[in-house]
Design an enzyme around this catalytic site. Structure first.
Site, mmCIF file in Angstrom:
data_model
loop_
_atom_site.group_PDB
_atom_site.id
_atom_site.type_symbol
_atom_site.label_atom_id
_atom_site.label_comp_id
_atom_site.label_asym_id
_atom_site.label_seq_id
_atom_site.Cartn_x
_atom_site.Cartn_y
_atom_site.Cartn_z
ATOM 1 N N TYR A 238 1.200 -1.654 0.234
ATOM 2 C CA TYR A 238 0.016 0.018 -0.171
ATOM 3 C C TYR A 238 0.808 1.259 -0.096
ATOM 4 C CZ TYR A 238 -4.050 -2.255 1.968
ATOM 5 O OH TYR A 238 -5.640 -3.302 1.252
ATOM 6 N N TYR B 62 0.081 -9.365 0.697
ATOM 7 C CA TYR B 62 0.709 -9.181 1.624
ATOM 8 C C TYR B 62 0.738 -9.820 3.447
ATOM 9 C CZ TYR B 62 -3.102 -5.828 2.932
ATOM 10 O OH TYR B 62 -4.496 -5.496 3.946
ATOM 11 N N ARG C 8 -1.826 -11.951 3.706
ATOM 12 C CA ARG C 8 -3.548 -11.428 2.986
ATOM 13 C C ARG C 8 -3.755 -12.133 1.925
ATOM 14 N NH1 ARG C 8 -7.304 -8.322 4.472
ATOM 15 N NH2 ARG C 8 -8.334 -10.870 3.686
ATOM 16 N N HIS D 76 -7.200 -8.709 -2.054
ATOM 17 C CA HIS D 76 -8.257 -7.965 -2.113
ATOM 18 C C HIS D 76 -8.375 -6.212 -2.197
ATOM 19 C CE1 HIS D 76 -6.110 -7.204 1.703
ATOM 20 N NE2 HIS D 76 -6.697 -6.680 1.954
ATOM 21 N N HIS E 57 -10.879 -2.944 -0.943
ATOM 22 C CA HIS E 57 -11.641 -2.670 -0.044
ATOM 23 C C HIS E 57 -12.428 -1.995 -0.255
ATOM 24 C CE1 HIS E 57 -8.961 -3.579 3.289
ATOM 25 N NE2 HIS E 57 -7.942 -3.305 2.332
HETATM 26 FE FE FE2 Z 1 -5.822 -4.320 2.732
#
Ligand code: FE2
Length: 246
Positions: free
Chosen positions: A110, A149, A159, A162, A164
């Site tokens: 991110y 990640y 994770r 995905h 959000h």
């Molecule tokens: Fe996330």
């Protein structure tokens, strides 16, 4: 603080148990620190809450829905189209709803101050987008497929890939947050956020489907993801306090 006056508006039915994740999911460690310790108290909504800020369509820019065209060059990664409809429980479309997304880049990182694991940032990818649903409740984003990640929740925790999603109705009190996953992700089995949703069918509704009709030849893969606001087919929604970058 100013309280609204006027009649209390009807409350929506509480969702079925097992569909939405519980406030305290012990396997998802950070929920221990931030879930409510006391029974929830519902604050009645009156007209004041619903006639507050209104999100105008003109706030959405021409490139906001296309995360691959927000910089000078294209981001790295597999280009994808994510599209679907926002629907009421009886199948009626929900028009003029602001749909926002945020996601990691193709390497699973991110653009966020707290994300510093050793995966590369992409100078051509911010990872945020937004769109308004049209008269048929449709939305469409162009982006790149996010990478998995690590997140230190448990040993070797990753994770699943995905995106959000946040949806606004016509006021700031009408916000819903969820995550969209990709089909056949090998990381589902060890993800406590995905598995906090106990109902198997509800978990499946968080997974997009590959959509060949939306796939563009020599350009991008298509994925379909409908969001249903209420009823037996309702999407899974998160508490807003869990709305961080995990
Ligand atoms: Fe996330």
């Amino acid at each position: 603080m100013t309280y609204s006056t006027g009649p209390i508006l009807p409350r929506y039915r509480m969702p079925r148990e097992g569909v939405h994740p519980p406030h305290d999911s012990p396997e998802y460690k950070s929920t221990r620190l931030r879930h409510p310790q006391q029974p929830l108290e519902f604050i009645p909504q009156r007209l004041g809450e619903l006639t507050g800020p209104v999100l105008g369509e003109d706030r959405v820019g021409e490139r906001d829905h296309d995360l691959t065209r927000q910089h000078d060059d294209e981001p790295q990664g597999q280009r994808i189209i994510v599209h679907g409809r926002v629907l009421e429980e009886d199948g009626r479309p929900v028009p003029n709803t602001l749909v926002e997304i945020w996601q990691a880049n193709a390497a699973g990182r991110y653009r966020h101050a707290w994300d510093n694991w050793p995966a590369p940032l992409d100078p051509n990818f911010t990872g945020v987008g937004r769109a308004m649903t049209d008269a048929e409740g449709r939305y469409r984003f162009v982006t790149v497929r996010p990478g998995a990640y690590p997140w230190r929740n448990h040993s070797n925790a990753w994770r699943p890939a995905h995106i959000h999603f946040s949806l606004f109705g016509r006021a700031f009190t009408q916000r819903l947050v969820t995550q969209m996953y990709f089909p056949d992700d090998p990381l589902f089995f060890q993800d406590p956020i995905f598995n906090a949703v106990r109902d198997e069918k509800a978990r499946q509704r968080m997974i997009s489907s590959y959509d060949h009709s939306a796939t563009l030849e020599e350009w991008a893969l298509g994925f379909h993801f409908d969001i249903v606001l209420r009823g037996p087919e309702a999407s899974v929604f998160e508490d807003e306090e869990d709305d961080d970058h995990e």
